[in-house]
Each structure stands twice: as structure tokens, then as C-alpha cells.
Scaffold this motif. Structure first.
Motif, PDB file in Angstrom:
ATOM      1  N   TRP A  36      28.733 -22.433  20.929  1.00  0.00           N
ATOM      2  CA  TRP A  36      29.270 -22.610  19.576  1.00  0.00           C
ATOM      3  C   TRP A  36      30.749 -22.989  19.641  1.00  0.00           C
ATOM      4  O   TRP A  36      31.208 -23.891  18.915  1.00  0.00           O
ATOM      5  CB  TRP A  36      29.075 -21.320  18.783  1.00  0.00           C
ATOM      6  CG  TRP A  36      29.570 -21.391  17.368  1.00  0.00           C
ATOM      7  CD1 TRP A  36      28.935 -21.933  16.290  1.00  0.00           C
ATOM      8  CD2 TRP A  36      30.837 -20.901  16.889  1.00  0.00           C
ATOM      9  NE1 TRP A  36      29.717 -21.806  15.165  1.00  0.00           N
ATOM     10  CE2 TRP A  36      30.881 -21.182  15.503  1.00  0.00           C
ATOM     11  CE3 TRP A  36      31.901 -20.255  17.489  1.00  0.00           C
ATOM     12  CZ2 TRP A  36      31.967 -20.839  14.711  1.00  0.00           C
ATOM     13  CZ3 TRP A  36      32.999 -19.911  16.711  1.00  0.00           C
ATOM     14  CH2 TRP A  36      33.030 -20.194  15.333  1.00  0.00           C
ATOM     15  N   LEU A  37      31.514 -22.333  20.530  1.00  0.00           N
ATOM     16  CA  LEU A  37      32.942 -22.622  20.641  1.00  0.00           C
ATOM     17  C   LEU A  37      33.193 -24.045  21.146  1.00  0.00           C
ATOM     18  O   LEU A  37      34.199 -24.669  20.781  1.00  0.00           O
ATOM     19  CB  LEU A  37      33.611 -21.618  21.573  1.00  0.00           C
ATOM     20  CG  LEU A  37      33.751 -20.189  21.042  1.00  0.00           C
ATOM     21  CD1 LEU A  37      34.227 -19.253  22.147  1.00  0.00           C
ATOM     22  CD2 LEU A  37      34.717 -20.157  19.858  1.00  0.00           C
ATOM     23  N   LEU A  38      32.302 -24.548  21.989  1.00  0.00           N
ATOM     24  CA  LEU A  38      32.452 -25.902  22.524  1.00  0.00           C
ATOM     25  C   LEU A  38      31.752 -26.954  21.667  1.00  0.00           C
ATOM     26  O   LEU A  38      31.873 -28.142  21.932  1.00  0.00           O
ATOM     27  CB  LEU A  38      31.905 -25.969  23.953  1.00  0.00           C
ATOM     28  CG  LEU A  38      32.700 -25.186  25.002  1.00  0.00           C
ATOM     29  CD1 LEU A  38      31.907 -25.100  26.303  1.00  0.00           C
ATOM     30  CD2 LEU A  38      34.053 -25.815  25.250  1.00  0.00           C
ATOM     31  N   ARG A  39      30.974 -26.501  20.692  1.00  0.00           N
ATOM     32  CA  ARG A  39      30.161 -27.385  19.838  1.00  0.00           C
ATOM     33  C   ARG A  39      29.223 -28.244  20.682  1.00  0.00           C
ATOM     34  O   ARG A  39      29.009 -29.427  20.414  1.00  0.00           O
ATOM     35  CB  ARG A  39      31.050 -28.265  18.951  1.00  0.00           C
ATOM     36  CG  ARG A  39      31.887 -27.483  17.957  1.00  0.00           C
ATOM     37  CD  ARG A  39      32.417 -28.356  16.842  1.00  0.00           C
ATOM     38  NE  ARG A  39      33.491 -29.240  17.273  1.00  0.00           N
ATOM     39  CZ  ARG A  39      33.424 -30.556  17.255  1.00  0.00           C
ATOM     40  NH1 ARG A  39      32.309 -31.174  16.848  1.00  0.00           N
ATOM     41  NH2 ARG A  39      34.448 -31.302  17.648  1.00  0.00           N
ATOM     42  N   ALA A  40      28.679 -27.636  21.721  1.00  0.00           N
ATOM     43  CA  ALA A  40      27.847 -28.376  22.673  1.00  0.00           C
ATOM     44  C   ALA A  40      26.416 -28.520  22.169  1.00  0.00           C
ATOM     45  O   ALA A  40      25.870 -27.623  21.525  1.00  0.00           O
ATOM     46  CB  ALA A  40      27.850 -27.674  24.022  1.00  0.00           C
ATOM     47  N   GLU A  41      25.809 -29.659  22.492  1.00  0.00           N
ATOM     48  CA  GLU A  41      24.429 -29.912  22.080  1.00  0.00           C
ATOM     49  C   GLU A  41      23.426 -29.162  22.947  1.00  0.00           C
ATOM     50  O   GLU A  41      22.415 -28.665  22.461  1.00  0.00           O
ATOM     51  CB  GLU A  41      24.137 -31.414  22.161  1.00  0.00           C
ATOM     52  CG  GLU A  41      24.873 -32.247  21.134  1.00  0.00           C
ATOM     53  CD  GLU A  41      24.632 -33.736  21.299  1.00  0.00           C
ATOM     54  OE1 GLU A  41      24.911 -34.490  20.351  1.00  0.00           O
ATOM     55  OE2 GLU A  41      24.154 -34.146  22.386  1.00  0.00           O
ATOM     56  N   LYS A  42      23.700 -29.094  24.245  1.00  0.00           N
ATOM     57  CA  LYS A  42      22.720 -28.548  25.187  1.00  0.00           C
ATOM     58  C   LYS A  42      23.411 -27.626  26.171  1.00  0.00           C
ATOM     59  O   LYS A  42      24.480 -27.952  26.696  1.00  0.00           O
ATOM     60  CB  LYS A  42      22.024 -29.682  25.940  1.00  0.00           C
ATOM     61  CG  LYS A  42      20.918 -29.239  26.886  1.00  0.00           C
ATOM     62  CD  LYS A  42      20.272 -30.449  27.548  1.00  0.00           C
ATOM     63  CE  LYS A  42      19.144 -30.034  28.494  1.00  0.00           C
ATOM     64  NZ  LYS A  42      18.520 -31.189  29.166  1.00  0.00           N
ATOM     65  N   ALA A  43      22.811 -26.453  26.424  1.00  0.00           N
ATOM     66  CA  ALA A  43      23.451 -25.483  27.320  1.00  0.00           C
ATOM     67  C   ALA A  43      22.405 -24.604  27.987  1.00  0.00           C
ATOM     68  O   ALA A  43      21.288 -24.435  27.494  1.00  0.00           O
ATOM     69  CB  ALA A  43      24.436 -24.609  26.542  1.00  0.00           C
ATOM     70  N   GLY A  44      22.778 -24.042  29.138  1.00  0.00           N
ATOM     71  CA  GLY A  44      21.928 -23.109  29.865  1.00  0.00           C
ATOM     72  C   GLY A  44      22.787 -22.327  30.842  1.00  0.00           C
ATOM     73  O   GLY A  44      23.949 -22.668  31.077  1.00  0.00           O
ATOM     74  N   HIS A  45      22.230 -21.248  31.419  1.00  0.00           N
ATOM     75  CA  HIS A  45      22.995 -20.496  32.407  1.00  0.00           C
ATOM     76  C   HIS A  45      22.269 -20.510  33.745  1.00  0.00           C
ATOM     77  O   HIS A  45      21.143 -21.006  33.865  1.00  0.00           O
ATOM     78  CB  HIS A  45      23.305 -19.075  31.945  1.00  0.00           C
ATOM     79  CG  HIS A  45      22.102 -18.277  31.516  1.00  0.00           C
ATOM     80  ND1 HIS A  45      21.110 -17.890  32.387  1.00  0.00           N
ATOM     81  CD2 HIS A  45      21.737 -17.787  30.302  1.00  0.00           C
ATOM     82  CE1 HIS A  45      20.210 -17.203  31.739  1.00  0.00           C
ATOM     83  NE2 HIS A  45      20.546 -17.136  30.467  1.00  0.00           N
TER      84      HIS A  45
END
Length: 323
Positions: A36-45
Motif C-alpha cells: 500500500w505504501l509503495l502503491r505496487a500492483e503485484k507483491a509477494g514475500h
């Protein structure tokens, strides 16, 4: 009347954020906050940390998610505290107390004997409070229903182990370097049993995973306090996840053909782990392996992803197209 919530406009973000996960958040909660802070479309850990654990949690965004599975195999290092004499249902402070036993006087010789016993290849039975699945259902879901299911032991490797008296009475501090899949809660329980009194973890911190250490990480609070452009600058390039891959650089035509999934022929030695780059502009194209002089594509970035990474990088002003 409540004011309408501002809609976050997502954008393509590519890279790796080294997060120092805070106490109390699940890995996914921390990921969603950073996303949310990066306004990223796609993310994972790259593997979970328990809510009661803190420390190194690499988060992958955009193209970097294609290589997150590779990092799951990385060795890890932890610091933990064991409360002796008290066993819990989960092996940590979150569970219910299941037994209490007196803690005997423990000598340095006993600690060394236990250290040697749990150093090197060992077998562990995964805890019920874990994300491992049985019949498509996580073990912790069975545990919450009071159901215990049979679990097969698994082989792990403790590369190094240090055990010393903790700051508080009847506690031990342990420092562990281990292979993937090692459960530190289980190790803490087993050390307590080996000392004749049982125990559970009261603190757990991951201090390193693969090449990444805690000193490189930043907190969610620090990330949130940064101006938006500086948040993006804290991302590592996707190739940061490939430190053990041998680099191969391709010129324009070969780079374009490789990106389309075609094998390339050269004088490279056989190699199972290769990171492939384009020469002009210099950019990661993907991973591959080499067999009998053929460079065989594995995980590939798309031309659009490459252009977005180059456009966001200060090392390149107006990159040439990779087609």
C-alpha cells in the motif's frame, strides 16, 4: 458522515524491499502494508515469519516475484530466547500452557552437550502451529480446532548453534544458522526436553536470510515516513535475489531471441543457475541454465517489465528498447 476513502492508484513497481518485520503482524499483513505504501500492483514475500517473530523479511514486487521461490531455499539465521520449565501448545508465548516442570541447575558442560547434539543434520517433527498443509488445509487450522494430525519428520541442517544463559532466570538465548525449513520453535522445545524440563520461545528474531542481514532492513515506520520517491529508492533490483547465479551477458539480437524463449548457443560451461543480462542497455532478462553449450531460458522478464525497471533506475536515462 465519514469522509470517502481515497482510492489508491496502483502502479508497476519492481524490486526487493528488505523489511524488518515488526512484532505482532503476520508476514502477509506486513506485505500488504508495504504494498500500500509503495502503491505496487503485484507483491509477494520469500517465506513467512510468525506474528511473534521479528526481523529480516525480503518483500518482492513486480518482476522480482518471479524469483521469490529461489530465495525460499536460502539459509537463515535467528536469535531466540527459550523460557525453560514451561511448555505451550504452540511452542511459543502465543499458545496455552500445557505443562510446568522444575528447572534443574544447568552446567556449561550440559549446554555444550546439548549444543553438539543439535548441531549438524537433525530431524524435526513440524509443529501443529505451522503453515504446512495436510489434505489442502494448513496444520494451524487443525490446531485451532484442537485436532492433532500425524506429521512426518523432516531432515534439516543446523550449521551453527550457540546456547548461553539468558538475561532472565531460567531462560536461554540461542543463536542459530540453519537450512531452509528449520522450525526454531521446535528446536527450542527440543532443547528444553534435552535439558529435562521442557520450554517454549518467548522471543524470536531472524537476523539474516541468504545474503540479506538485519542491518540492511528498514521498518514500516521508516518506510512510511519517507517521501514517496525515496520509498522507491529503497528497493533493490530484482537481481539481488540471484547472488549465486553466474552472469551471462547477451548482445541485442541474442537478447531479444532469449526473451522470446529461444535457446541460444555459445561457449558457456554447463551451469544450473545462470542470470542472463542484456548488454545495451544493461538489464536483467531472466534466469536460465546451460547444458551442452545451450543457454536454456527458465524465468523471463517481459520487455515491458525491463523498460519499467530501466526507466525507474537512475543508472539509465533513456534506455534503448529491448525487443
Amino acid at each position: 458522515m465519514n469522509a470517502p476513502r481515497t482510492r489508491v492508484v496502483r502502479r508497476p513497481v519492481h524490486g526487493v524491499l528488505l523489511l524488518d518485520k515488526p512484532l505482532g503482524l503476520s508476514s502477509n499483513q506486513a506485505l500488504q502494508k508495504a504494498k500500500w505504501l509503495l502503491r505496487a500492483e503485484k507483491a509477494g514475500h520469500t517465506g513467512t515469519l510468525d506474528p511473534l517473530a521479528t526481523g529480516v523479511l525480503p518483500l518482492c514486487f513486480g518482476a522480482a516475484t518471479k524469483f521469490s521461490q529461489i530465495h525460499l531455499d536460502a539459509d537463515k539465521s535467528y536469535e531466540a530466547t527459550i523460557q525453560l520449565g514451561i511448555c505451550t501448545s504452540s511452542g511459543d508465548a502465543e499458545g496455552e500452557v500445557t505443562s510446568r516442570r522444575p528447572v534443574p541447575t544447568i552446567t556449561a558442560a550440559q549446554l555444550e552437550e546439548v549444543r553438539l547434539r543439535f548441531t549438524g543434520p537433525i530431524s524435526q517433527v513440524p509443529p501443529m502451529h505451522s503453515a504446512l498443509k495436510k489434505d489442502g488445509k494448513a496444520l494451524y487450522e487443525y490446531a485451532r480446532q484442537g485436532i492433532e494430525v500425524e506429521r512426518a519428520s523432516r531432515d534439516v541442517n543446523i550449521h551453527s548453534l550457540k546456547i548461553q544463559p539468558g538475561l532472565h532466570p531460567e531462560t536461554l538465548d540461542i543463536f542459530v544458522s540453519c537450512s531452509k525449513g528449520t522450525y526454531i520453535r521446535t528446536l527450542g522445545q527440543d532443547i528444553g526436553e534435552a535439558l529435562g524440563c521442557g520450554g517454549h520461545l518467548t522471543a524470536l528474531r531472524r537476523v539474516a536470510t541468504g545474503p540479506f542481514g538485519a542491518a540492511q532492513c528498514l521498518s514500516l515506520e521508516t518506510l512510511e515516513a519517507l517521501p514517496e520517491v525515496e520509498r522507491l529508492q529503497r528497493l533493490l533490483l530484482p537481481e539481488a535475489l540471484l547472488p549465486d547465479h553466474s552472469p551471462v551477458t547477451l548482445d541485442g539480437e541474442d537478447a531479444g531471441r532469449f526473451l522470446s524463449g529461444m535457446r541460444r548457443r555459445g561457449t558457456w560451461p554447463d551451469n544450473e543457475t545462470v542470470a542472463v543480462f542484456g548488454r545495451e542497455p544493461h538489464a536483467l532478462l531472466g534466469t536460465a541454465h546451460v547444458k551442452s553449450g545451450e543457454l536454456i531460458p527458465a524465468r523471463l522478464l517481459s520487455p515491458i517489465e525491463i523498460q519499467q525497471i530501466l526507466a525507474a533506475s537512475p543508472r539509465s536515462q533513456q534506455p534503448e528498447a529491448i525487443v
